[in-house]
Scaffold this motif. Sequence first.
Motif, short mmCIF file in Angstrom:
data_model
loop_
_atom_site.label_atom_id
_atom_site.label_comp_id
_atom_site.label_asym_id
_atom_site.label_seq_id
_atom_site.Cartn_x
_atom_site.Cartn_y
_atom_site.Cartn_z
N ALA A 176 -1.21 1.45 -7.46
CA ALA A 176 -0.17 1.43 -6.81
C ALA A 176 -0.14 2.63 -5.64
O ALA A 176 -0.53 3.68 -6.22
CB ALA A 176 1.44 1.45 -7.47
N VAL A 186 6.09 0.71 -12.07
CA VAL A 186 5.44 1.71 -11.06
C VAL A 186 6.32 3.02 -11.48
O VAL A 186 7.55 2.94 -11.36
CB VAL A 186 5.57 1.47 -9.40
N GLN A 226 10.97 3.52 0.67
CA GLN A 226 9.57 3.71 0.71
C GLN A 226 8.93 2.43 0.32
O GLN A 226 9.32 1.60 -0.24
CB GLN A 226 9.19 4.59 -0.52
N ASP A 227 7.79 2.13 0.96
CA ASP A 227 7.05 0.98 0.76
C ASP A 227 5.75 1.24 0.01
O ASP A 227 5.13 2.13 0.11
CB ASP A 227 6.53 0.37 2.22
N ILE A 228 5.61 0.39 -0.98
CA ILE A 228 4.76 0.85 -2.17
C ILE A 228 3.70 -0.65 -2.00
O ILE A 228 3.89 -1.79 -2.02
CB ILE A 228 5.12 0.81 -3.52
N PHE A 276 0.48 6.16 -7.23
CA PHE A 276 1.59 6.32 -8.32
C PHE A 276 1.05 5.54 -9.59
O PHE A 276 0.18 4.60 -9.50
CB PHE A 276 2.71 5.33 -7.83
N ASP A 305 1.42 4.72 -1.96
CA ASP A 305 2.51 4.60 -0.74
C ASP A 305 1.84 3.91 0.38
O ASP A 305 0.52 3.99 0.65
CB ASP A 305 2.76 6.16 -0.53
N ASN A 306 2.59 3.06 1.02
CA ASN A 306 2.19 2.47 2.11
C ASN A 306 1.83 3.19 3.52
O ASN A 306 2.17 2.68 4.64
CB ASN A 306 3.17 1.23 2.48
N HIS A 308 10.84 0.07 -2.37
CA HIS A 308 11.69 0.68 -3.26
C HIS A 308 12.47 1.80 -2.45
O HIS A 308 11.88 2.91 -1.97
CB HIS A 308 10.75 1.57 -4.21
#
Length: 111
Positions: free
Chosen positions: A45, A105, A32-34, A94, A47-48, A29
Amino acid sequence: MSNPAVPTKWLPLAEEAAVPEGKGVLVRHGRQDILIFHANGQWTAFDNTCPHAGAPIYADHFDGQCVTCTYHGLRFRASDGVCPDASGWELERFPVKVEDGSVLVGFPDFG
């Protein structure tokens, strides 16, 4: 964790069919990787980013209950993002909802 004083903007980041029960996917996104997980009938969900050293975590290292950071071996539960091995460590979460076959998300909407 979301702040109830800030509106939520819901974005479709995956198709429901792309995340079968017991699996996770990594989606992008913006910058940002989710991580999105579907486990035990629940959608979550995160944050990666591992909170320990900022390393990426990959959905490929998900055993159906926990995802493991390959850098130092910390595990995080898909149900809540908490590390069962070391107190105080957890992934940034999230809100998630599924509507009409899309996994949405929620992100803070600051206007």
